[in-house]
Design a protein around this motif. Structure first.
Motif, PDB file in Angstrom:
ATOM      1  N   GLU A  98       0.900  -1.340  -0.042  1.00  0.00           N
ATOM      2  CA  GLU A  98      -0.072   0.202   0.327  1.00  0.00           C
ATOM      3  C   GLU A  98       1.132   1.247   0.203  1.00  0.00           C
ATOM      4  O   GLU A  98       0.491   2.508   0.190  1.00  0.00           O
ATOM      5  N   GLU A 141       3.270   2.009   2.483  1.00  0.00           N
ATOM      6  CA  GLU A 141       3.469   2.731   3.772  1.00  0.00           C
ATOM      7  C   GLU A 141       4.729   2.064   3.740  1.00  0.00           C
ATOM      8  O   GLU A 141       4.829   0.662   4.035  1.00  0.00           O
ATOM      9  N   ASN A 157       1.826   7.394   0.939  1.00  0.00           N
ATOM     10  CA  ASN A 157       1.322   6.094   0.419  1.00  0.00           C
ATOM     11  C   ASN A 157       0.445   5.738  -0.156  1.00  0.00           C
ATOM     12  O   ASN A 157       0.291   7.334  -1.090  1.00  0.00           O
ATOM     13  N   ASP A 158      -0.313   4.770  -1.465  1.00  0.00           N
ATOM     14  CA  ASP A 158      -1.642   5.203  -2.827  1.00  0.00           C
ATOM     15  C   ASP A 158      -2.507   5.643  -2.478  1.00  0.00           C
ATOM     16  O   ASP A 158      -2.977   6.253  -3.427  1.00  0.00           O
ATOM     17  N   ASP A 159      -2.773   6.001  -1.269  1.00  0.00           N
ATOM     18  CA  ASP A 159      -4.215   7.033  -0.802  1.00  0.00           C
ATOM     19  C   ASP A 159      -3.240   8.359  -1.037  1.00  0.00           C
ATOM     20  O   ASP A 159      -4.100   9.298  -0.106  1.00  0.00           O
TER      21      ASP A 159
END
Length: 215
Positions: free
Chosen positions: A73, A75, A101-103
């Protein structure tokens, strides 16, 4: 013959337990990588950081562990910490506070709700959430970074004091923590503005001198 319990641990469990003897065996004898990922993309670095095993982290780094290795993800180990001391250790050893992160969250964003004191500390670091200076403003960047370094310890101590008081009184500390971060950001912006103004004044003086030489 009964085998020691640690002999059955995989490297991720051993890292979570801080079992440096078992981790060393798995890496040095069995040839595992310090950055090996399990089925959930969890690494020994993530495990050791999550449980604040500093001696183990030192060892992992010494044999090629990547302090900024991302999981599936995006992180890094910095996203797993649960205390300011652990965050500081990782940052001091090269953890990237600006990694997302991916978000699109930094570690400070990710930890904000559960660990606002860690988020406050990370945002006090250079590139920890303060908007970057404009291109070409090297002097401004340098001054802002020096100020951030000087204020980091003070900010962390203030955040810890707020958390301790909140534990005693039952008060929600989030508002006060946000306040000290905003004050630090504003001080940094003001100082950067002063540095930028000084640079512009110096440039004006240089132009005046050059004009005088042309005459």
């Amino acid at each position: 013959m009964v085998q020691p319990a640690s002999a059955n641990k995989n490297i991720w469990v051993a890292a979570s337990d801080g079992d440096i003897t078992r981790v060393k065996h798995l890496i040095e004898v069995e040839g595992l990588s310090p950055n090996i990922k399990d089925s959930n993309s969890y690494t020994p670095m993530h495990a050791a950081a999550s449980y604040h095993h500093f001696e183990l982290l030192e060892y992992l780094l010494s044999v090629g562990g990547d302090i900024n290795i991302p999981d599936a993800e995006g992180e890094t180990p910095l996203f797993t910490v649960e205390g300011v001391e652990a965050a500081r250790w990782l940052v001091d050893h090269g953890a990237d506070v600006a990694a997302e992160n991916d978000d699109g969250q930094t570690a400070a964003d990710y930890l904000e709700d559960d660990h606002p004191e860690i988020a406050a500390y990370l945002r006090s670091m250079p590139s920890g959430g303060v908007p970057p200076a404009a291109d070409g403003a090297a002097a401004v960047d340098a001054r802002a970074e020096r100020i951030a370094d000087m204020e980091a310890d003070e900010l962390m101590l203030e955040a810890q004091a707020i958390m301790e008081e909140a534990q005693r009184t039952g008060e929600d500390p989030e508002g006060r923590l946000r306040g000290i971060v905003e004050q630090a950001v504003n001080r940094g912006i003001a100082a950067a503005g002063g540095a930028e103004g000084g640079a512009e004044a110096e440039e004006a003086r240089k132009r005046t001198r050059m004009d005088g030489m042309d005459d």
